[in-house]
Design a protein around this motif. Structure first.
Motif, mmCIF file in Angstrom:
data_model
loop_
_atom_site.group_PDB
_atom_site.id
_atom_site.type_symbol
_atom_site.label_atom_id
_atom_site.label_comp_id
_atom_site.label_asym_id
_atom_site.label_seq_id
_atom_site.Cartn_x
_atom_site.Cartn_y
_atom_site.Cartn_z
ATOM 1 N N HIS A 121 13.659 30.326 34.207
ATOM 2 C CA HIS A 121 13.439 30.794 32.836
ATOM 3 C C HIS A 121 12.127 31.566 32.730
ATOM 4 N N ARG A 127 12.261 38.328 34.577
ATOM 5 C CA ARG A 127 13.521 37.890 35.190
ATOM 6 C C ARG A 127 14.395 39.069 35.613
ATOM 7 N N ALA A 148 21.515 28.838 33.819
ATOM 8 C CA ALA A 148 20.346 28.692 32.957
ATOM 9 C C ALA A 148 20.731 27.936 31.693
ATOM 10 N N PHE A 166 12.977 33.293 26.716
ATOM 11 C CA PHE A 166 13.213 32.637 28.000
ATOM 12 C C PHE A 166 14.703 32.370 28.244
ATOM 13 N N PHE A 167 15.532 32.519 27.216
ATOM 14 C CA PHE A 167 16.935 32.148 27.299
ATOM 15 C C PHE A 167 17.803 33.403 27.305
#
Length: 214
Positions: A121, A127, A148, A166-167
């Protein structure tokens, strides 16, 4: 990435301190989506990104895979290495433990028949380049598995960082794949979890399972 004031800087020192604070911080069991989605794959070379205490790497080695397990924390990797050695030379010799920060250092040399990233995350500016490098490192005919916490978990009572960026969804990651890929599954898979009050709730995991053509 600008880290919110409530979030620590999750660098090597952070993770070393977290792992050193307890004899074991994860369950010791392999991640269930890895077991579900990799059990029928023919063993080859696997890259376990964010290997932690090594449960996934050890499970893959037990299935016959040759595994490169990478993590930012040498404390975690030492724990995994010791557990693999406890399982015997056959398992231990199939795993190479590599300490590196996957956000800033090159990945180990590929290609790999399986690349697994479980619950990594970061914000999109970190990412996305990582995922793109992992995509490029999958061998023809190989498999990419990314798991995730799904964004919908932010609306549940389970403990999650209150950092929406983060998601991400499986569809977002699938958008990084080129024409040379087939998506086997892109889903928000439900499972049960217990929140801090002891209440059983349904949460969802982002799961992307994709195969490079060739």
């Amino acid at each position: 990435m600008t880290t919110p004031p409530s979030m620590p800087v999750m660098d090597q020192a952070f993770w070393d301190q977290r792992y050193a604070a307890a004899d074991q911080i994860w369950s010791g069991n392999p991640n269930p989506h890895l077991v579900a989605d990799a059990s029928n794959l023919a063993p080859g070379r696997a890259l376990d990104v964010g290997a932690g205490e090594g449960a996934d790497a050890i499970w893959l080695a037990e299935q016959g895979w040759t595994v490169t397990a990478v993590d930012i924390s040498p404390v975690a990797l030492d724990r995994g290495r010791l557990e693999a050695e406890r399982r015997g030379d056959t398992i231990a010799n199939r795993i190479t433990w590599v300490q590196l920060d996957v956000l800033s250092a090159p990945l180990p040399e590929g290609p790999f028949d399986l690349i697994s990233l479980q619950f990594m995350h970061f914000g999109p500016e970190q990412r996305t380049p990582l995922f793109e490098r992992c995509i490029a490192a999958v061998a023809p005919g190989g498999t990419l598995l990314i798991v995730a916490h799904h964004p919908s978990d932010l609306k549940t009572s389970v403990r999650r960082p209150k950092v929406p960026e983060f998601f991400y969804t499986a569809e977002e990651i699938a958008g990084l794949l080129g024409d040379g890929w087939s998506v086997v599954d892109a889903a928000a898979r439900p499972r049960e979890a217990t929140d801090p009050e002891g209440v059983v709730v349904t949460i969802h995991d982002t799961v992307l399972l994709a195969r490079r053509k060739g």
